[in-house]
Motif scaffolding. Structure first.
Motif, mmCIF file in Angstrom:
data_model
loop_
_atom_site.group_PDB
_atom_site.id
_atom_site.type_symbol
_atom_site.label_atom_id
_atom_site.label_comp_id
_atom_site.label_asym_id
_atom_site.label_seq_id
_atom_site.Cartn_x
_atom_site.Cartn_y
_atom_site.Cartn_z
ATOM 1 N N PHE A 253 -6.827 -30.753 16.354
ATOM 2 C CA PHE A 253 -7.306 -29.905 17.444
ATOM 3 C C PHE A 253 -8.761 -30.218 17.783
ATOM 4 O O PHE A 253 -9.564 -30.505 16.888
ATOM 5 C CB PHE A 253 -7.219 -28.414 17.054
ATOM 6 N N LYS A 254 -9.084 -30.144 19.071
ATOM 7 C CA LYS A 254 -10.470 -30.261 19.527
ATOM 8 C C LYS A 254 -10.931 -28.888 20.011
ATOM 9 O O LYS A 254 -10.556 -28.439 21.093
ATOM 10 C CB LYS A 254 -10.586 -31.282 20.659
ATOM 11 N N PHE A 255 -11.729 -28.220 19.166
ATOM 12 C CA PHE A 255 -12.235 -26.892 19.511
ATOM 13 C C PHE A 255 -13.537 -27.030 20.306
ATOM 14 O O PHE A 255 -14.450 -27.726 19.878
ATOM 15 C CB PHE A 255 -12.497 -26.065 18.255
ATOM 16 N N ASN A 256 -13.590 -26.357 21.445
ATOM 17 C CA ASN A 256 -14.774 -26.356 22.303
ATOM 18 C C ASN A 256 -15.542 -25.064 22.079
ATOM 19 O O ASN A 256 -14.964 -23.968 22.174
ATOM 20 C CB ASN A 256 -14.330 -26.487 23.764
ATOM 21 N N ARG A 257 -16.830 -25.175 21.778
ATOM 22 C CA ARG A 257 -17.608 -23.983 21.451
ATOM 23 C C ARG A 257 -17.623 -22.971 22.602
ATOM 24 O O ARG A 257 -17.475 -21.770 22.384
ATOM 25 C CB ARG A 257 -19.037 -24.374 21.087
ATOM 26 N N LEU A 258 -17.833 -23.462 23.832
ATOM 27 C CA LEU A 258 -17.930 -22.551 24.967
ATOM 28 C C LEU A 258 -16.672 -21.701 25.124
ATOM 29 O O LEU A 258 -16.752 -20.509 25.431
ATOM 30 C CB LEU A 258 -18.206 -23.340 26.247
ATOM 31 N N LYS A 259 -15.524 -22.312 24.911
ATOM 32 C CA LYS A 259 -14.276 -21.552 24.989
ATOM 33 C C LYS A 259 -14.167 -20.553 23.846
ATOM 34 O O LYS A 259 -13.753 -19.411 24.042
ATOM 35 C CB LYS A 259 -13.076 -22.497 24.979
ATOM 36 N N MET A 260 -14.527 -20.999 22.659
ATOM 37 C CA MET A 260 -14.401 -20.121 21.492
ATOM 38 C C MET A 260 -15.340 -18.923 21.579
ATOM 39 O O MET A 260 -15.039 -17.848 21.062
ATOM 40 C CB MET A 260 -14.681 -20.912 20.207
ATOM 41 N N GLU A 261 -16.480 -19.089 22.263
ATOM 42 C CA GLU A 261 -17.425 -17.982 22.385
ATOM 43 C C GLU A 261 -16.863 -16.826 23.215
ATOM 44 O O GLU A 261 -17.333 -15.690 23.100
ATOM 45 C CB GLU A 261 -18.726 -18.479 23.036
ATOM 46 N N THR A 262 -15.879 -17.106 24.040
ATOM 47 C CA THR A 262 -15.319 -16.070 24.924
ATOM 48 C C THR A 262 -14.100 -15.366 24.330
ATOM 49 O O THR A 262 -13.528 -14.479 24.968
ATOM 50 C CB THR A 262 -14.902 -16.689 26.273
ATOM 51 N N VAL A 263 -13.715 -15.756 23.116
ATOM 52 C CA VAL A 263 -12.448 -15.281 22.539
ATOM 53 C C VAL A 263 -12.671 -14.131 21.563
ATOM 54 O O VAL A 263 -13.556 -14.194 20.690
ATOM 55 C CB VAL A 263 -11.725 -16.444 21.811
ATOM 56 N N ASP A 264 -11.852 -13.094 21.704
ATOM 57 C CA ASP A 264 -11.773 -12.038 20.693
ATOM 58 C C ASP A 264 -10.668 -12.439 19.721
ATOM 59 O O ASP A 264 -9.480 -12.373 20.052
ATOM 60 C CB ASP A 264 -11.463 -10.696 21.353
ATOM 61 N N LEU A 265 -11.050 -12.884 18.537
ATOM 62 C CA LEU A 265 -10.079 -13.431 17.588
ATOM 63 C C LEU A 265 -9.030 -12.418 17.168
ATOM 64 O O LEU A 265 -7.898 -12.788 16.861
ATOM 65 C CB LEU A 265 -10.815 -13.975 16.358
ATOM 66 N N THR A 266 -9.385 -11.142 17.170
ATOM 67 C CA THR A 266 -8.412 -10.122 16.750
ATOM 68 C C THR A 266 -7.291 -9.939 17.769
ATOM 69 O O THR A 266 -6.262 -9.332 17.462
ATOM 70 C CB THR A 266 -9.100 -8.763 16.523
ATOM 71 N N SER A 267 -7.490 -10.460 18.980
ATOM 72 C CA SER A 267 -6.469 -10.308 20.023
ATOM 73 C C SER A 267 -5.441 -11.438 19.995
ATOM 74 O O SER A 267 -4.471 -11.403 20.753
ATOM 75 C CB SER A 267 -7.134 -10.258 21.401
ATOM 76 N N ILE A 268 -5.649 -12.431 19.132
ATOM 77 C CA ILE A 268 -4.729 -13.569 19.065
ATOM 78 C C ILE A 268 -3.541 -13.192 18.176
ATOM 79 O O ILE A 268 -3.659 -13.124 16.952
ATOM 80 C CB ILE A 268 -5.416 -14.825 18.500
ATOM 81 N N ASN A 269 -2.400 -12.945 18.800
ATOM 82 C CA ASN A 269 -1.194 -12.587 18.046
ATOM 83 C C ASN A 269 -0.263 -13.776 17.824
ATOM 84 O O ASN A 269 0.606 -13.722 16.958
ATOM 85 C CB ASN A 269 -0.445 -11.467 18.765
ATOM 86 N N LYS A 270 -0.446 -14.828 18.618
ATOM 87 C CA LYS A 270 0.369 -16.031 18.477
ATOM 88 C C LYS A 270 -0.552 -17.247 18.387
ATOM 89 O O LYS A 270 -0.922 -17.840 19.410
ATOM 90 C CB LYS A 270 1.333 -16.160 19.657
ATOM 91 N N PRO A 271 -0.962 -17.609 17.173
ATOM 92 C CA PRO A 271 -1.910 -18.713 16.993
ATOM 93 C C PRO A 271 -1.465 -20.019 17.645
ATOM 94 O O PRO A 271 -2.291 -20.747 18.191
ATOM 95 C CB PRO A 271 -1.997 -18.855 15.466
ATOM 96 N N TYR A 272 -0.155 -20.300 17.615
ATOM 97 C CA TYR A 272 0.325 -21.549 18.209
ATOM 98 C C TYR A 272 0.072 -21.554 19.717
ATOM 99 O O TYR A 272 -0.413 -22.555 20.273
ATOM 100 C CB TYR A 272 1.814 -21.736 17.931
ATOM 101 N N ASP A 273 0.374 -20.462 20.396
ATOM 102 C CA ASP A 273 0.137 -20.383 21.840
ATOM 103 C C ASP A 273 -1.356 -20.497 22.155
ATOM 104 O O ASP A 273 -1.753 -21.127 23.135
ATOM 105 C CB ASP A 273 0.677 -19.072 22.401
ATOM 106 N N PHE A 274 -2.171 -19.879 21.323
ATOM 107 C CA PHE A 274 -3.622 -19.921 21.545
ATOM 108 C C PHE A 274 -4.155 -21.346 21.433
ATOM 109 O O PHE A 274 -4.979 -21.777 22.252
ATOM 110 C CB PHE A 274 -4.334 -19.018 20.531
ATOM 111 N N ILE A 275 -3.688 -22.082 20.453
ATOM 112 C CA ILE A 275 -4.225 -23.412 20.200
ATOM 113 C C ILE A 275 -3.902 -24.381 21.333
ATOM 114 O O ILE A 275 -4.580 -25.400 21.517
ATOM 115 C CB ILE A 275 -3.700 -23.949 18.846
ATOM 116 N N LEU A 276 -2.896 -24.077 22.117
ATOM 117 C CA LEU A 276 -2.523 -24.945 23.231
ATOM 118 C C LEU A 276 -3.553 -24.887 24.358
ATOM 119 O O LEU A 276 -3.500 -25.710 25.283
ATOM 120 C CB LEU A 276 -1.145 -24.558 23.763
#
Length: 358
Positions: A253-276
């Motif tokens: 995976f290539k994680f982009n900081r700018l995208k990750m800064e906008t994410v509320d991690l507790t709202s991710i219920n499907k990690p596979y869908d999120f990683i796409l």
């Protein structure tokens, strides 16, 4: 005081032979659910890690040795069983939703604000080194964090920093180390241990290792704002056609900081869908089988960095002008295909796009 002789040999994943003066016994299962059999009998041991809760029952005892229980004792026992089951569910949820236990990614502005608030030259200088990405400071931060991680399974991390990109090679926990059984109450109120079906086990394993990747990425970003991208690749040991154990990559995976800064991690219920939402290489079937992939390489990213260096500088310029990461993130994908020849050109294009969304 006499010395106690005890030695344990791992035979297969989840199977151990125990040798002591009293003889040989066998232990089957995971840390949470174990079945121990020897000349003293067969016992079922259920424990919940990090809670102190445990329960033990002999399975092969004869009916004439059972003691009568009062209704009060039965009710108390049922409550104990329910507590163990509930704690087991919490532990399992922790493993498959690990990302929810990481802090949301903070921005460079947050680091700078903290720098302005701290007192003392020594502390300010140290924090400035963190923000600037000083090599020795960065290595110390990363290694200290890796050594501090405590999770209920084994894994290994190797890393390399290239410019503002952190490369992570993650030796994933094996599926055999995950609990294949779970405690439940029978219709008569007794504790029983059930086997998970293979589909459930593979589904939970796939979610757990992807969740681990998101968890690590968020925590590495929070070490320093200097890291702008994380390329994280996870591999596991699997047997080839000849029966030999080899390393096979399951995802990259290539994680982009700018995208990750906008994410509320507790709202991710499907990690596979999120990683796409990120650049990725993953081939996960509908039956939750990972197919081997070729991970992103260091050389690939080096050329990418050269192509995008002007864009990266323009993004930093926008931050210096006071634009928030949430605003910048909305236009980054529009800027990437432009292939402009200077930082100023990217900056002008970015300002035009930002004005459009106001």
């Amino acid at each position: 005081m006499g010395l106690r002789f005890y030695k344990s040999f791992k035979i297969l994943p989840g199977v151990r032979m125990n040798v002591s003066k009293s003889g040989i016994s066998w232990t089957l299962g995971s840390k949470a659910v174990k079945l121990n059999t020897g000349k003293r009998g067969t016992y079922l041991n259920v424990s919940v890690p990090k809670t102190g809760l445990s329960w033990r029952e002999r399975l092969d005892k004869k009916d004439n040795k059972k003691k009568a229980s009062t209704k009060v004792e039965t009710l108390k026992q049922n409550e104990d069983y329910k507590e163990i089951i509930e704690q087991y569910k919490k532990e399992n949820d922790f493993i498959i939703n690990l990302h929810k236990y990481a802090d949301n990614v903070v921005t460079k502005e947050d680091f700078i604000n903290h720098l302005n608030e701290v007192e003392g030259d020594s502390l300010k200088n140290s924090l400035q080194l963190v923000i600037d990405g000083d090599k020795n400071t960065l290595d110390a931060l990363i290694e200290n964090y890796i050594n501090s991680i405590e999770l209920p399974y084994e894994f290994k991390i190797e890393y390399q920093v290239e410019d503002s990109v952190l490369f992570i090679d993650l030796d994933l926990p094996e599926i055999e180390t995950f609990n294949s059984q779970y405690p439940a109450l029978s219709s008569s109120g007794e504790m029983v241990i059930k086997n998970k079906n293979q589909n459930t086990l593979k589904q939970q394993y796939s979610q757990a290792v992807i969740s681990l990747a998101i968890y690590l990425a968020a925590n590495f970003f929070n070490l320093t704002p200097f890291i702008e991208r994380i390329i994280l690749s996870g591999y596991s040991q699997r047997r080839n056609k000849d029966g030999d154990l080899i390393d096979e990559y399951l995802f990259s995976f290539k994680f982009n900081r700018l995208k990750m800064e906008t994410v509320d991690l507790t709202s991710i219920n499907k990690p596979y869908d999120f990683i796409l939402n990120f650049e990725n290489r993953i081939n996960l079937s509908t039956s939750f089988n990972f197919k081997a992939i070729t991970p992103y390489q260091l050389k690939e990213n080096s050329s990418d960095n050269e192509d995008n260096s002007y864009l990266n500088e323009a993004i930093q310029g926008l931050k210096n002008l006071g634009y928030k990461s949430t605003e910048i993130n909305l236009i980054v994908d529009k800027l990437k295909p432009l292939n402009l020849s200077s930082t100023d050109e990217y900056l002008k294009a970015a300002l035009i796009e930002l004005n459009k969304i106001k």
